[in-house]
Design an enzyme around this catalytic site. Structure first.
Site, PDB file in Angstrom:
ATOM      1  N   ARG A 121       6.295 -27.066   7.300  1.00  0.00           N
ATOM      2  CA  ARG A 121       5.577 -27.019   5.994  1.00  0.00           C
ATOM      3  C   ARG A 121       4.284 -26.226   6.072  1.00  0.00           C
ATOM      4  NH1 ARG A 121       7.269 -32.667   5.366  1.00  0.00           N
ATOM      5  NH2 ARG A 121       9.230 -32.576   4.237  1.00  0.00           N
ATOM      6  N   LYS A 143       0.359 -12.369   0.825  1.00  0.00           N
ATOM      7  CA  LYS A 143       1.711 -12.254   0.264  1.00  0.00           C
ATOM      8  C   LYS A 143       2.681 -12.107   1.426  1.00  0.00           C
ATOM      9  CE  LYS A 143       1.086 -10.269  -4.335  1.00  0.00           C
ATOM     10  NZ  LYS A 143       1.355  -9.096  -5.197  1.00  0.00           N
ATOM     11  N   GLU A 185      -1.919   4.084  -0.113  1.00  0.00           N
ATOM     12  CA  GLU A 185      -2.506   2.795  -0.518  1.00  0.00           C
ATOM     13  C   GLU A 185      -4.035   2.832  -0.391  1.00  0.00           C
ATOM     14  OE1 GLU A 185      -0.602   0.519  -1.885  1.00  0.00           O
ATOM     15  OE2 GLU A 185       1.420   0.690  -1.046  1.00  0.00           O
ATOM     16  N   LYS A 227      -9.663  -4.884  -1.253  1.00  0.00           N
ATOM     17  CA  LYS A 227      -8.576  -5.856  -1.420  1.00  0.00           C
ATOM     18  C   LYS A 227      -9.118  -7.278  -1.339  1.00  0.00           C
ATOM     19  CE  LYS A 227      -3.942  -7.168  -0.674  1.00  0.00           C
ATOM     20  NZ  LYS A 227      -2.592  -6.848  -0.279  1.00  0.00           N
ATOM     21  N   GLU A 237      -2.321 -13.813  -8.329  1.00  0.00           N
ATOM     22  CA  GLU A 237      -1.926 -12.842  -9.362  1.00  0.00           C
ATOM     23  C   GLU A 237      -1.688 -13.517 -10.705  1.00  0.00           C
ATOM     24  OE1 GLU A 237       0.380  -9.730  -7.468  1.00  0.00           O
ATOM     25  OE2 GLU A 237       1.321  -9.266  -9.380  1.00  0.00           O
ATOM     26  N   ARG A 242      -5.355  -9.129  -9.652  1.00  0.00           N
ATOM     27  CA  ARG A 242      -4.562  -8.713  -8.484  1.00  0.00           C
ATOM     28  C   ARG A 242      -3.448  -7.756  -8.881  1.00  0.00           C
ATOM     29  NH1 ARG A 242      -2.899 -12.067  -3.028  1.00  0.00           N
ATOM     30  NH2 ARG A 242      -1.920 -10.281  -2.033  1.00  0.00           N
ATOM     31  N   ASN A 246      -1.061  -3.084  -8.010  1.00  0.00           N
ATOM     32  CA  ASN A 246       0.279  -2.514  -8.152  1.00  0.00           C
ATOM     33  C   ASN A 246       0.259  -1.140  -8.818  1.00  0.00           C
ATOM     34  OD1 ASN A 246       1.549  -4.763  -6.985  1.00  0.00           O
ATOM     35  ND2 ASN A 246       1.424  -5.878  -8.921  1.00  0.00           N
ATOM     36  N   HIS A 249       3.095   1.363  -8.607  1.00  0.00           N
ATOM     37  CA  HIS A 249       4.235   0.675  -8.000  1.00  0.00           C
ATOM     38  C   HIS A 249       5.428   0.548  -8.949  1.00  0.00           C
ATOM     39  CE1 HIS A 249       1.388  -0.083  -4.858  1.00  0.00           C
ATOM     40  NE2 HIS A 249       2.205  -0.836  -4.175  1.00  0.00           N
ATOM     41  N   HIS A 253       8.620   1.886  -7.530  1.00  0.00           N
ATOM     42  CA  HIS A 253       9.795   1.046  -7.238  1.00  0.00           C
ATOM     43  C   HIS A 253      11.053   1.639  -7.858  1.00  0.00           C
ATOM     44  CE1 HIS A 253       7.345  -2.809  -6.208  1.00  0.00           C
ATOM     45  NE2 HIS A 253       7.586  -2.073  -5.150  1.00  0.00           N
ATOM     46  N   HIS A 267       7.961   3.629   1.100  1.00  0.00           N
ATOM     47  CA  HIS A 267       7.259   2.926   0.018  1.00  0.00           C
ATOM     48  C   HIS A 267       5.974   3.666  -0.388  1.00  0.00           C
ATOM     49  CE1 HIS A 267       5.545  -0.364  -2.307  1.00  0.00           C
ATOM     50  NE2 HIS A 267       4.461  -0.303  -1.545  1.00  0.00           N
TER      51      HIS A 267
HETATM   52  P1  NAD Z   1       7.055  -1.095   9.019  1.00  0.00           P
HETATM   53  O1  NAD Z   1       6.528  -2.404   9.381  1.00  0.00           O
HETATM   54  O2  NAD Z   1       8.529  -0.925   8.929  1.00  0.00           O
HETATM   55  O3  NAD Z   1       6.476   0.002  10.019  1.00  0.00           O
HETATM   56  C1  NAD Z   1       6.886   1.350   9.887  1.00  0.00           C
HETATM   57  C2  NAD Z   1       7.417   1.904  11.214  1.00  0.00           C
HETATM   58  O4  NAD Z   1       6.311   2.176  12.059  1.00  0.00           O
HETATM   59  C3  NAD Z   1       8.321   0.953  11.982  1.00  0.00           C
HETATM   60  O5  NAD Z   1       9.362   1.689  12.528  1.00  0.00           O
HETATM   61  C4  NAD Z   1       7.426   0.427  13.102  1.00  0.00           C
HETATM   62  O6  NAD Z   1       8.144   0.082  14.269  1.00  0.00           O
HETATM   63  C5  NAD Z   1       6.532   1.604  13.356  1.00  0.00           C
HETATM   64  N1  NAD Z   1       5.204   1.305  13.869  1.00  0.00           N
HETATM   65  C6  NAD Z   1       4.388   0.295  13.510  1.00  0.00           C
HETATM   66  N2  NAD Z   1       3.194   0.421  14.085  1.00  0.00           N
HETATM   67  C7  NAD Z   1       3.254   1.528  14.860  1.00  0.00           C
HETATM   68  C8  NAD Z   1       2.320   2.201  15.682  1.00  0.00           C
HETATM   69  N3  NAD Z   1       1.054   1.791  15.807  1.00  0.00           N
HETATM   70  N4  NAD Z   1       2.721   3.313  16.357  1.00  0.00           N
HETATM   71  C9  NAD Z   1       3.995   3.767  16.196  1.00  0.00           C
HETATM   72  N5  NAD Z   1       4.910   3.204  15.406  1.00  0.00           N
HETATM   73  C10 NAD Z   1       4.542   2.085  14.744  1.00  0.00           C
HETATM   74  O7  NAD Z   1       6.479  -0.585   7.597  1.00  0.00           O
HETATM   75  P2  NAD Z   1       5.065  -0.673   6.884  1.00  0.00           P
HETATM   76  O8  NAD Z   1       4.962   0.558   6.095  1.00  0.00           O
HETATM   77  O9  NAD Z   1       3.986  -1.048   7.805  1.00  0.00           O
HETATM   78  O10 NAD Z   1       5.266  -1.914   5.898  1.00  0.00           O
HETATM   79  C11 NAD Z   1       6.222  -1.881   4.869  1.00  0.00           C
HETATM   80  C12 NAD Z   1       6.505  -3.294   4.424  1.00  0.00           C
HETATM   81  O11 NAD Z   1       5.279  -3.878   3.960  1.00  0.00           O
HETATM   82  C13 NAD Z   1       7.480  -3.390   3.278  1.00  0.00           C
HETATM   83  O12 NAD Z   1       8.435  -4.371   3.589  1.00  0.00           O
HETATM   84  C14 NAD Z   1       6.640  -3.842   2.091  1.00  0.00           C
HETATM   85  O13 NAD Z   1       7.353  -4.644   1.195  1.00  0.00           O
HETATM   86  C15 NAD Z   1       5.552  -4.614   2.780  1.00  0.00           C
HETATM   87  N6  NAD Z   1       4.300  -4.722   2.015  1.00  0.00           N
HETATM   88  C16 NAD Z   1       3.763  -5.947   1.874  1.00  0.00           C
HETATM   89  C17 NAD Z   1       2.559  -6.090   1.202  1.00  0.00           C
HETATM   90  C18 NAD Z   1       1.929  -7.443   1.105  1.00  0.00           C
HETATM   91  O14 NAD Z   1       0.948  -7.598   0.379  1.00  0.00           O
HETATM   92  N7  NAD Z   1       2.417  -8.412   1.832  1.00  0.00           N
HETATM   93  C19 NAD Z   1       1.914  -4.983   0.665  1.00  0.00           C
HETATM   94  C20 NAD Z   1       2.492  -3.725   0.836  1.00  0.00           C
HETATM   95  C21 NAD Z   1       3.696  -3.612   1.525  1.00  0.00           C
HETATM   96  N1  GLY Z   2       0.080  -5.214  -2.291  1.00  0.00           N
HETATM   97  C1  GLY Z   2      -0.206  -5.899  -3.505  1.00  0.00           C
HETATM   98  C2  GLY Z   2      -0.865  -7.218  -3.320  1.00  0.00           C
HETATM   99  O1  GLY Z   2      -1.153  -7.615  -2.216  1.00  0.00           O
HETATM  100  O2  GLY Z   2      -1.103  -7.885  -4.273  1.00  0.00           O
END
Ligand code: NAD
Ligand code: GLY
Length: 373
Positions: A121, A143, A185, A227, A237, A242, A246, A249, A253, A267
């Site tokens: 939990r 998130k 971003e 942020k 949100e 918040r 987006n 986005h 999307h 993305h």
């Molecule tokens: P990711 O985690 O897939 O990383 C991208 C690639 O880079 C992967 O292949 C990873 O292995 C590689 N990598 C990571 N760090 C590295 C480094 N220092 N050196 C070399 N390679 C490295 O992608 P991302 O772009 O970091 O994140 C995308 C995800 O984040 C999506 O799923 C999206 O939905 C999510 N997201 C979440 C929020 C939130 O608020 N929680 C906000 C924006 C995006």
């Molecule tokens: N990436 C959008 C949020 O965190 O709200």
């Protein structure tokens, strides 16, 4: 090192930004790590680069990392991998007051955060974001989510980390394409409500992308501070603040959906084009001056990023892109709130956008070739 506080009553935490943080992981976490063993979730690509460093940093404070290494890539944000993480943590005897460490990009952070939210939990976790996107966005704000067949991030929870350590040194190994996607971003924060930061990006963005370490620290710190302000004001949100995060986005999307959420369009790449589209749509609505929208597109081009939807050469019309928007999880009682701009740094939430008008705007954009810059 810079420290930014995320001020949430009862759940406040720090985001520390700077070089060398991974090497000092044990000291930085201090009493957050209570036991001799520390569960660390990561992906194979990140493990190959940083596992030894993390092992050494924990050994320096008498602790041993216990690794779960998952496949790299978006498909890891799944039910199956969530089950694997939870089973691993239970087998490791993780208790509620322990901290799980998430080492990686947004995929690992979102998945591990969700596992932490539901394990017993809710237990604590520490984010060690290794992509620019994760450092400036996903690791901060709580998130967490996985993807399901019906769509991205449709199952998740709000669950804040206990600490975020954004080691800017690790950006040196990030593939240039991932770095640029994350940079979209960064620019977003300027476009939302900080025109001076957008101007800073215009001056420093190309250098940052080419390795300027000081500019990277500045960009990550300023983005996290932006942020943190928004999250402190509207954690879940609910008030609309918040939702400003987006920007770009909804258009983005639709492009991701059309390209199958594949490596054809990352993305952040979709968000960059999406922000240009949001700006141009704002011009069409008479809200924003053309030259301001041109400035945004010109900046992405100066950073060797795509700014034009026409460059994607999609085999579809505006109607199909608009239809993707109707599956957006921001849909609210049949209407889709849209983020539009009155100018750079003057983003607002519009609730009177007609989807048919967006479709005809996109039709024109899909075919048009704007003069560069
Ligand atoms: P990711 O985690 O897939 O990383 C991208 C690639 O880079 C992967 O292949 C990873 O292995 C590689 N990598 C990571 N760090 C590295 C480094 N220092 N050196 C070399 N390679 C490295 O992608 P991302 O772009 O970091 O994140 C995308 C995800 O984040 C999506 O799923 C999206 O939905 C999510 N997201 C979440 C929020 C939130 O608020 N929680 C906000 C924006 C995006
Ligand atoms: N990436 C959008 C949020 O965190 O709200």
């Amino acid at each position: 090192m810079r420290t930014i506080d995320v001020e949430l009553a009862g759940r406040a935490y720090e985001v520390r930004v700077g070089p060398g943080l991974l090497e000092r992981l044990g000291e930085e976490c201090g009493p957050l790590l209570r036991k001799d063993t520390v569960p660390v979730i990561t992906d194979a690509q990140v493990a190959a680069l940083y596992r030894d460093k993390v092992d050494a940093a924990l050994a320096a404070v008498g602790k041993q990392a216990r690794w779960l290494v998952l496949p790299a890539g978006e498909q890891t944000k799944s039910w199956a991998q969530l089950a694997q993480v939870v089973d691993f943590l239970l087998a490791e005897g993780v208790d509620r007051n322990d901290r799980i460490v998430a080492l990686g990009g947004g995929v690992i952070g979102d998945l591990t955060g969700f596992a932490a939210a539901i394990l017993k939990r809710g237990c604590g976790f520490v984010q060690l974001p290794t992509t620019l996107l994760a450092q400036v966005d996903s690791s901060v704000g709580g998130k967490t989510a996985i993807n399901v067949p019906m769509g991205k991030n449709l199952v998740g929870a709000f669950h804040q980390p206990s600490l975020v350590l954004a080691d800017t040194d690790v950006l040196a190994t990030l593939p240039p394409r991932e770095l640029r996607a994350g940079y979209a971003e960064v620019v977003k924060y300027g476009l939302i409500d900080d025109a001076e930061f957008f101007a800073w990006c215009e001056t420093n963005g190309p250098g940052l992308l080419n390795g300027d370490a000081k500019a990277r620290i500045e960009a990550v710190s300023r983005s996290v501070a932006a942020k943190a302000r928004v999250v402190a004001e509207d954690e879940r949100e609910t008030t609309g603040t918040r939702a400003l995060l987006n920007l770009g986005h909804t258009f983005g999307h639709a492009l991701e959906a059309e390209t199958g959420y594949s490596s054809a369009l990352l993305h952040g790449e979709a968000v960059a084009i999406g922000m240009v589209l949001a700006a141009r749509y704002s011009v069409r609505r008479g809200l924003m001056e053309q030259h301001e929208a041109d400035r945004i597109a010109a900046h992405f081009m100066a950073c060797d990023m795509k700014a034009e939807v026409a460059e994607l050469a999609l085999d579809c019309g505006g109607r199909r892109l608009a239809d993707h928007m109707l599956h957006d999880k921001k849909m609210d009682a049949g209407t889709l709130p849209f983020l539009l701009m009155r100018g750079i740094g003057r983003t607002f939430l519009a609730r009177d956008v007609e989807i048919d008008d967006v479709a005809s705007f996109l039709d024109a954009e899909l075919r048009s070739h704007h003069p560069a810059g």
